[in-house]
Design a protein around this motif. Sequence first.
Motif, PDB file in Angstrom:
ATOM      1  N   LEU A 173     -38.351 -32.451 -30.729  1.00 38.30           N
ATOM      2  CA  LEU A 173     -38.368 -31.225 -31.528  1.00 38.30           C
ATOM      3  C   LEU A 173     -39.780 -30.830 -31.964  1.00 38.30           C
ATOM      4  N   GLN A 174     -40.737 -31.723 -31.757  1.00 36.56           N
ATOM      5  CA  GLN A 174     -42.101 -31.449 -32.207  1.00 36.56           C
ATOM      6  C   GLN A 174     -42.710 -30.242 -31.474  1.00 36.56           C
ATOM      7  N   PRO A 175     -43.429 -29.383 -32.192  1.00 33.26           N
ATOM      8  CA  PRO A 175     -44.050 -28.197 -31.573  1.00 33.26           C
ATOM      9  C   PRO A 175     -45.003 -28.541 -30.436  1.00 33.26           C
ATOM     10  N   ASP A 176     -45.622 -29.733 -30.500  1.00 32.15           N
ATOM     11  CA  ASP A 176     -46.596 -30.092 -29.458  1.00 32.15           C
ATOM     12  C   ASP A 176     -45.960 -30.890 -28.306  1.00 32.15           C
ATOM     13  N   ASN A 177     -44.640 -30.922 -28.242  1.00 31.20           N
ATOM     14  CA  ASN A 177     -43.957 -31.636 -27.170  1.00 31.20           C
ATOM     15  C   ASN A 177     -44.062 -30.853 -25.863  1.00 31.20           C
ATOM     16  N   THR A 178     -44.926 -31.327 -24.969  1.00 25.41           N
ATOM     17  CA  THR A 178     -45.064 -30.685 -23.656  1.00 25.41           C
ATOM     18  C   THR A 178     -44.275 -31.436 -22.582  1.00 25.41           C
ATOM     19  N   GLU A 179     -43.651 -32.556 -22.967  1.00 27.99           N
ATOM     20  CA  GLU A 179     -42.844 -33.332 -22.011  1.00 27.99           C
ATOM     21  C   GLU A 179     -41.549 -32.574 -21.671  1.00 27.99           C
ATOM     22  N   THR A 180     -40.833 -32.134 -22.711  1.00 25.92           N
ATOM     23  CA  THR A 180     -39.581 -31.393 -22.479  1.00 25.92           C
ATOM     24  C   THR A 180     -39.644 -29.989 -23.099  1.00 25.92           C
ATOM     25  N   ASN A 181     -40.826 -29.629 -23.611  1.00 27.74           N
ATOM     26  CA  ASN A 181     -41.029 -28.301 -24.204  1.00 27.74           C
ATOM     27  C   ASN A 181     -39.986 -27.968 -25.275  1.00 27.74           C
ATOM     28  N   ARG A 182     -39.780 -28.929 -26.150  1.00 30.93           N
ATOM     29  CA  ARG A 182     -38.888 -28.819 -27.305  1.00 30.93           C
ATOM     30  C   ARG A 182     -37.411 -28.669 -26.931  1.00 30.93           C
ATOM     31  N   LYS A 183     -37.071 -28.961 -25.682  1.00 31.66           N
ATOM     32  CA  LYS A 183     -35.660 -28.965 -25.289  1.00 31.66           C
ATOM     33  C   LYS A 183     -35.140 -30.403 -25.383  1.00 31.66           C
ATOM     34  N   LEU A 184     -33.967 -30.569 -26.018  1.00 33.84           N
ATOM     35  CA  LEU A 184     -33.413 -31.917 -26.173  1.00 33.84           C
ATOM     36  C   LEU A 184     -32.856 -32.452 -24.856  1.00 33.84           C
ATOM     37  N   GLN A 185     -32.244 -31.580 -24.059  1.00 37.50           N
ATOM     38  CA  GLN A 185     -31.680 -31.964 -22.756  1.00 37.50           C
ATOM     39  C   GLN A 185     -30.670 -33.113 -22.896  1.00 37.50           C
ATOM     40  N   PHE A 186     -29.712 -32.948 -23.811  1.00 38.23           N
ATOM     41  CA  PHE A 186     -28.698 -33.975 -24.058  1.00 38.23           C
ATOM     42  C   PHE A 186     -27.384 -33.608 -23.366  1.00 38.23           C
ATOM     43  N   ASP A 187     -26.868 -34.533 -22.556  1.00 39.27           N
ATOM     44  CA  ASP A 187     -25.568 -34.315 -21.915  1.00 39.27           C
ATOM     45  C   ASP A 187     -24.466 -34.113 -22.949  1.00 39.27           C
ATOM     46  N   SER A 188     -24.566 -34.832 -24.067  1.00 43.10           N
ATOM     47  CA  SER A 188     -23.491 -34.807 -25.065  1.00 43.10           C
ATOM     48  C   SER A 188     -23.245 -33.407 -25.619  1.00 43.10           C
ATOM     49  N   ALA A 189     -24.301 -32.614 -25.765  1.00 38.32           N
ATOM     50  CA  ALA A 189     -24.134 -31.259 -26.296  1.00 38.32           C
ATOM     51  C   ALA A 189     -23.418 -30.366 -25.289  1.00 38.32           C
ATOM     52  N   LEU A 190     -23.752 -30.522 -24.002  1.00 35.28           N
ATOM     53  CA  LEU A 190     -23.073 -29.743 -22.963  1.00 35.28           C
ATOM     54  C   LEU A 190     -21.623 -30.207 -22.824  1.00 35.28           C
ATOM     55  N   ASN A 191     -21.413 -31.513 -22.941  1.00 36.21           N
ATOM     56  CA  ASN A 191     -20.045 -32.045 -22.905  1.00 36.21           C
ATOM     57  C   ASN A 191     -19.214 -31.483 -24.055  1.00 36.21           C
ATOM     58  N   TYR A 192     -19.821 -31.383 -25.227  1.00 31.26           N
ATOM     59  CA  TYR A 192     -19.122 -30.828 -26.389  1.00 31.26           C
ATOM     60  C   TYR A 192     -18.731 -29.380 -26.118  1.00 31.26           C
ATOM     61  N   LEU A 193     -19.660 -28.648 -25.592  1.00 32.08           N
ATOM     62  CA  LEU A 193     -19.429 -27.242 -25.267  1.00 32.08           C
ATOM     63  C   LEU A 193     -18.233 -27.091 -24.335  1.00 32.08           C
ATOM     64  N   LYS A 194     -18.105 -28.004 -23.381  1.00 35.01           N
ATOM     65  CA  LYS A 194     -17.044 -27.907 -22.373  1.00 35.01           C
ATOM     66  C   LYS A 194     -15.797 -28.704 -22.742  1.00 35.01           C
ATOM     67  N   GLY A 195     -15.850 -29.411 -23.891  1.00 31.50           N
ATOM     68  CA  GLY A 195     -14.689 -30.191 -24.312  1.00 31.50           C
ATOM     69  C   GLY A 195     -14.390 -31.347 -23.385  1.00 31.50           C
ATOM     70  N   SER A 197     -16.138 -35.324 -21.539  1.00 34.22           N
ATOM     71  CA  SER A 197     -17.037 -36.475 -21.751  1.00 34.22           C
ATOM     72  C   SER A 197     -17.426 -37.030 -20.389  1.00 34.22           C
ATOM     73  N   GLU A 198     -18.326 -36.343 -19.728  1.00 30.58           N
ATOM     74  CA  GLU A 198     -18.745 -36.744 -18.378  1.00 30.58           C
ATOM     75  C   GLU A 198     -20.084 -37.468 -18.420  1.00 30.58           C
ATOM     76  N   ILE A 199     -20.224 -38.516 -17.615  1.00 30.14           N
ATOM     77  CA  ILE A 199     -21.483 -39.256 -17.565  1.00 30.14           C
ATOM     78  C   ILE A 199     -22.459 -38.577 -16.601  1.00 30.14           C
ATOM     79  N   LYS A 200     -21.914 -37.869 -15.592  1.00 31.55           N
ATOM     80  CA  LYS A 200     -22.777 -37.157 -14.646  1.00 31.55           C
ATOM     81  C   LYS A 200     -22.573 -35.658 -14.808  1.00 31.55           C
ATOM     82  N   ILE A 201     -23.637 -34.975 -15.158  1.00 29.12           N
ATOM     83  CA  ILE A 201     -23.582 -33.537 -15.392  1.00 29.12           C
ATOM     84  C   ILE A 201     -24.194 -32.802 -14.195  1.00 29.12           C
TER      85      ILE A 201
END
Length: 278
Positions: A173-195, A197-201
């Motif tokens: 979440l840090q403003p100076d994060n250039t590794e992921t550009n402040r994106k968390l990229q968490f499978d769990s959030a996308l899984n939540y959105l779709k209801g 629990s997949e290990i491969k997205i």
Amino acid sequence: AQKKNEKGNSIQAGAYTLKKEMSAESAVALMLDPASQANLIIPEGKRNAWVYEQIDTRLGLDPGSTKEIAVSKADSLGLPDWAKNHKNVKDPLEGFLFPASYPVAKGSKPEEALKKMVSRANQEYTKLDLEGKAKAHGLENAWELVTVASLVQAEGKTHDDFRKMAEVIYNRLQPDNTETNRKLQFDSALNYLKGQSEIKISENEANTNQDPYNTYTQVGLPPGPISNPGVEALAAMLDPTKDGWMYFVATDGMSKTEFAKTYAEFEKLKDKFNANTN
């Protein structure tokens, strides 16, 4: 009758389903039978959808009844002011059905159970002084802290992972994060959105879905919590490691999470994951 039963002292406070006009001896025996115990136990990390289904089943209601009440009456169930009126939130009670044991007996109303769960969450969050601690972690408010804890709970495989997972979130979440550009990229959030629990997205979906809960395409935290965090995830959220963790992979596809500080180390963990999961 309780004293005469050798297990009588183990009867716990709660709600029980008994039969009319039964003897005291039979009542004690039935109270000691798990089948009669009307308490609903919410494990750490369960989503609200699971809790609603459990309440519907226990109260003999049509599927979806409790969810409808939760969404339509959310503001009257005891949420603190800081948990109200957030944009794009899919469930206003997510993160507030605190993991614990609650009496949910036939004949009671879903609102009664939901109020108890929200009240317990309020107690726990007040005890931790979330409102006072948000800024120290670079966040806007207590709502964001609960959201972080829910992500920690959802992504951590063991209790030892939780503090490292919390650090990954704060570092990304840090403003100076250039590794992921402040994106968390968490499978769990996308899984939540779709209801689910997949290990491969699917990479295509992860990179194209523009929903606010998809942390692959959206910067920062999702709009709100994605699970109901327990005590240990909350503690980790307030006391992350400070070792520089930026990446993680569940390398066995199941229960083992390994962490990395650089993208090169992360690539090696991904290779291990692919090898282990074919």
